[in-house]
Design a protein around this motif. Sequence first.
Motif, PDB file in Angstrom:
ATOM      1  N   VAL A  97       0.856  -1.188   0.000  1.00  0.00           N
ATOM      2  CA  VAL A  97       0.000   0.000   0.000  1.00  0.00           C
ATOM      3  C   VAL A  97       0.888   1.232   0.000  1.00  0.00           C
ATOM      4  CG1 VAL A  97      -1.869   1.200   1.203  1.00  0.00           C
ATOM      5  CG2 VAL A  97      -1.719  -1.289   1.348  1.00  0.00           C
ATOM      6  N   ASN A  98       0.736   2.091  -1.023  1.00  0.00           N
ATOM      7  CA  ASN A  98       1.494   3.337  -1.075  1.00  0.00           C
ATOM      8  C   ASN A  98       0.761   4.355  -1.946  1.00  0.00           C
ATOM      9  OD1 ASN A  98       2.262   2.615  -3.816  1.00  0.00           O
ATOM     10  ND2 ASN A  98       3.749   1.244  -2.895  1.00  0.00           N
ATOM     11  N   LYS A  99       1.293   5.573  -1.987  1.00  0.00           N
ATOM     12  CA  LYS A  99       0.677   6.605  -2.823  1.00  0.00           C
ATOM     13  C   LYS A  99       0.792   6.177  -4.277  1.00  0.00           C
ATOM     14  CE  LYS A  99       0.626  10.776  -0.205  1.00  0.00           C
ATOM     15  NZ  LYS A  99      -0.757  11.183  -0.170  1.00  0.00           N
ATOM     16  N   ALA A 100      -0.289   6.329  -5.002  1.00  0.00           N
ATOM     17  CA  ALA A 100      -0.283   5.971  -6.420  1.00  0.00           C
ATOM     18  C   ALA A 100       0.564   6.971  -7.182  1.00  0.00           C
ATOM     19  CB  ALA A 100      -1.709   5.948  -6.953  1.00  0.00           C
ATOM     20  N   LYS A 101       1.327   6.468  -8.130  1.00  0.00           N
ATOM     21  CA  LYS A 101       2.125   7.332  -8.994  1.00  0.00           C
ATOM     22  C   LYS A 101       1.283   7.708 -10.198  1.00  0.00           C
ATOM     23  CE  LYS A 101       6.315   5.079  -7.590  1.00  0.00           C
ATOM     24  NZ  LYS A 101       7.216   3.993  -7.877  1.00  0.00           N
ATOM     25  N   PRO A 102       1.493   8.908 -10.737  1.00  0.00           N
ATOM     26  CA  PRO A 102       0.738   9.287 -11.942  1.00  0.00           C
ATOM     27  C   PRO A 102       1.024   8.308 -13.077  1.00  0.00           C
ATOM     28  CG  PRO A 102       1.974  11.154 -11.073  1.00  0.00           C
ATOM     29  CD  PRO A 102       2.395   9.949 -10.300  1.00  0.00           C
TER      30      PRO A 102
END
Length: 102
Positions: free
Chosen positions: A74-79
């Motif tokens: 789980v992590n911040k989604a990359k563009p």
Amino acid sequence: MSIYVGNLSYQVGQQDLKEVFSEYGTVKNVQLPTDRETGRVRGFAFVEMETEAEESAAIEALDSAEWMGRALRVNKAKPREDRGGGGGGRREGNGGGYSRRY
């Protein structure tokens, strides 16, 4: 921003994800991509939370947590990267060989 959730069980549904992430705040949206041919879940999802603080709390709590027999990523989604148009990459000319003149 949204959260990337990887290494999901193929049995997971949107409602399952919404329930788990709602423990950390308001879930605005859940995207659970499926395979075009089989319709089966692809093993990852994107979850949008109401605030960045809620996203951070969910990431901190759920990254590497075991759920449905799998250790979540789980992590911040990359563009999304622009991969350009499709196409076979065909080259014109003599096919990469060489010609020899006598």
